[in-house]
Motif scaffolding. Structure first.
Motif, short mmCIF file in Angstrom:
data_model
loop_
_atom_site.label_atom_id
_atom_site.label_comp_id
_atom_site.label_asym_id
_atom_site.label_seq_id
_atom_site.Cartn_x
_atom_site.Cartn_y
_atom_site.Cartn_z
N ASP A 155 46.54 40.78 40.94
CA ASP A 155 47.50 40.35 41.94
C ASP A 155 47.52 41.27 43.16
N ALA A 156 47.26 42.55 42.93
CA ALA A 156 47.30 43.51 44.03
C ALA A 156 46.29 43.19 45.12
N ALA A 157 45.25 42.44 44.79
CA ALA A 157 44.27 42.08 45.81
C ALA A 157 44.85 41.17 46.88
N TYR A 158 45.93 40.47 46.56
CA TYR A 158 46.57 39.58 47.52
C TYR A 158 47.52 40.31 48.47
N SER A 207 38.62 29.49 51.20
CA SER A 207 39.68 29.35 50.20
C SER A 207 40.60 30.56 50.23
N HIS A 208 41.91 30.32 50.01
CA HIS A 208 42.84 31.45 49.91
C HIS A 208 42.86 31.99 48.49
N ILE A 209 42.17 31.36 47.55
CA ILE A 209 42.11 31.81 46.17
C ILE A 209 41.16 32.99 46.08
N LEU A 210 41.66 34.13 45.60
CA LEU A 210 40.82 35.31 45.45
C LEU A 210 40.32 35.44 44.02
N MET A 211 39.15 36.05 43.88
CA MET A 211 38.59 36.25 42.54
C MET A 211 37.70 37.48 42.55
N THR A 212 37.47 38.00 41.37
CA THR A 212 36.46 39.05 41.19
C THR A 212 35.37 38.52 40.28
N ASP A 213 34.15 38.91 40.57
CA ASP A 213 33.02 38.55 39.71
C ASP A 213 32.83 39.57 38.59
N ASP A 214 33.68 40.58 38.57
CA ASP A 214 33.50 41.72 37.67
C ASP A 214 34.47 41.65 36.49
N ALA A 215 34.59 40.50 35.84
CA ALA A 215 35.41 40.35 34.64
C ALA A 215 35.02 39.05 33.96
N SER A 216 35.23 38.99 32.65
CA SER A 216 34.89 37.79 31.89
C SER A 216 35.77 37.71 30.64
N GLU A 217 35.70 36.59 29.95
CA GLU A 217 36.47 36.43 28.72
C GLU A 217 36.08 37.47 27.67
N GLN A 218 34.88 37.98 27.73
CA GLN A 218 34.47 39.02 26.78
C GLN A 218 35.30 40.29 26.96
N ASP A 219 35.81 40.50 28.17
CA ASP A 219 36.64 41.68 28.44
C ASP A 219 38.11 41.46 28.07
N ALA A 230 57.51 35.07 27.17
CA ALA A 230 56.87 35.43 28.43
C ALA A 230 55.85 36.54 28.23
N VAL A 231 54.96 36.65 29.21
CA VAL A 231 54.11 37.83 29.33
C VAL A 231 54.43 38.48 30.66
N LEU A 232 54.64 39.79 30.65
CA LEU A 232 54.90 40.57 31.85
C LEU A 232 53.74 41.52 32.04
N TRP A 233 53.16 41.54 33.24
CA TRP A 233 51.99 42.40 33.48
C TRP A 233 52.13 43.17 34.78
N HIS A 234 51.42 44.28 34.80
CA HIS A 234 51.33 45.16 35.96
C HIS A 234 50.52 44.46 37.06
N GLY A 235 50.86 44.73 38.31
CA GLY A 235 50.18 44.09 39.42
C GLY A 235 48.70 44.40 39.54
N ARG A 236 48.21 45.39 38.81
CA ARG A 236 46.79 45.74 38.84
C ARG A 236 46.05 45.26 37.60
N THR A 237 46.72 44.57 36.70
CA THR A 237 46.08 44.12 35.47
C THR A 237 45.26 42.86 35.72
N LEU A 238 44.01 42.88 35.32
CA LEU A 238 43.13 41.72 35.47
C LEU A 238 43.60 40.59 34.57
N HIS A 239 43.63 39.36 35.12
CA HIS A 239 44.00 38.20 34.32
C HIS A 239 43.36 36.93 34.87
N TYR A 240 43.44 35.89 34.05
CA TYR A 240 42.77 34.62 34.38
C TYR A 240 43.29 33.56 33.42
#
Length: 304
Positions: A155-158, A207-219, A230-240
């Motif tokens: 989220d921090a990328a936004y 597109s306004h949708i941001l993404m990283t190529d450096d993560a996958s379901e294996q991670d 609910a799930v609460l996460w830190h603004g720097r936590t990778l998610h998808y």
């Protein structure tokens, strides 16, 4: 109830009558029982699951309001767009992944329910700081048979650069049982501790949708939830999230928190999370990934 648009457009905005909630336990007692034991997990993993943040007797109030916003019975067209706009429309008139910003502005009383008070208490407890304040809220939904994924991102990328304090979190409550097949979130444990954000880019040109190529379901790990948890996460936590391969709507309601001084900084710098409406969207006030060619970045609003 209708009132005239405060931005001077002459349009009427339709609001529901105020919602009310059945009695629920105070946030402080719920936080002490459900959140305080999880501070170490949040510190190490960057996310925690919060069971029953919405008690069963209040769940229907949220679901009914959500359905009225989703269907258009409550007009949210000026705050509604497609978070799956990096892919072609899969169904005519249906967002790939819909987002409605500031639902608590559309539905009087919605912010007075257990979700807002408890998620604020959770944010303050998990960060160990009373200065965490409400920033904004939103709905994110995946209609049935909308197969578009929400790309891996932080989220921090936004966020705009220049904030002196980047502590922030999101609390995502499921209003339906969520699982891998209908688009539950996946998290990369510990990714919030990395010194630098992963490299992000627009998911497709313009597109306004941001993404990283450096993560996958294996991670990552899927976070399946029962409705009301609910799930609460830190603004720097990778998610998808994957798309929704079931025939039923998947509904989530999200609140977001950061230090009050930084909320004030955002607003002073023109970053209001679309509170002014989608026609006021200005990517130049957002994250660095937009800055190479911000004039090309567009939102896709609800078809039809």
């Amino acid at each position: 109830m209708c009132i005239r648009d405060s931005r001077g457009t002459g349009k009427l905005r339709r609001f529901s009558s105020a919602v009310s909630f059945p009695p629920f336990a105070p946030a402080a007692s719920w936080v002490a029982e459900q959140v305080e034991p999880l501070t170490g997990v949040f510190e190490s993993q960057g996310y925690v699951v919060l069971e029953n943040i919405i008690p069963g007797e209040a769940l229907g109030v949220y679901q009914e309001a959500y359905n009225k916003l989703h269907s258009g019975e409550i007009d949210s067209s000026q705050w509604r767009h497609d978070l799956g706009s990096h892919k072609p429309e899969e169904q005519d008139g249906v967002e790939n992944t819909g987002q409605i910003m500031w639902p608590s502005d559309r539905v009087p009383g919605l912010a007075e329910g257990p979700f807002h008070s408890r998620s604020l208490g959770a944010a303050r407890t998990l960060f160990g700081s009373a200065d965490m304040a409400f920033d904004f809220d939103m709905l994110i939904y995946k209609d049935g048979n909308t197969f578009t994924e929400t790309p891996w991102h932080q989220d921090a990328a936004y966020w705009p650069s220049g904030m002196s304090d980047t502590r922030a979190c999101s609390c995502w409550v499921a209003l339906d049982d969520v699982h891998v097949a209908n688009g539950c979130l996946w998290m990369v444990p510990g990714s919030h501790k990395e010194a630098h954000l992963r490299q992000h880019r627009p998911a497709t040109p313009g597109s306004h949708i941001l993404m990283t190529d450096d993560a996958s379901e294996q991670d990552g790990k899927p976070v399946e939830l029962k409705a009301g948890s609910a799930v609460l996460w830190h603004g720097r936590t990778l998610h998808y999230a994957r798309g929704n391969t079931t025939s039923k709507l998947r509904r989530a309601y999200i609140t977001n928190y950061r230090p009050g001084a930084m909320v004030e900084w955002e607003r002073a710098n023109g970053f209001d999370h679309l509170r002014g409406g989608v026609d006021q969207y200005d990517p130049s006030t957002g994250g660095d990934a937009y800055q190479q060619d911000p004039e090309q970045i567009k939102l896709r609003t609800k078809p039809g």
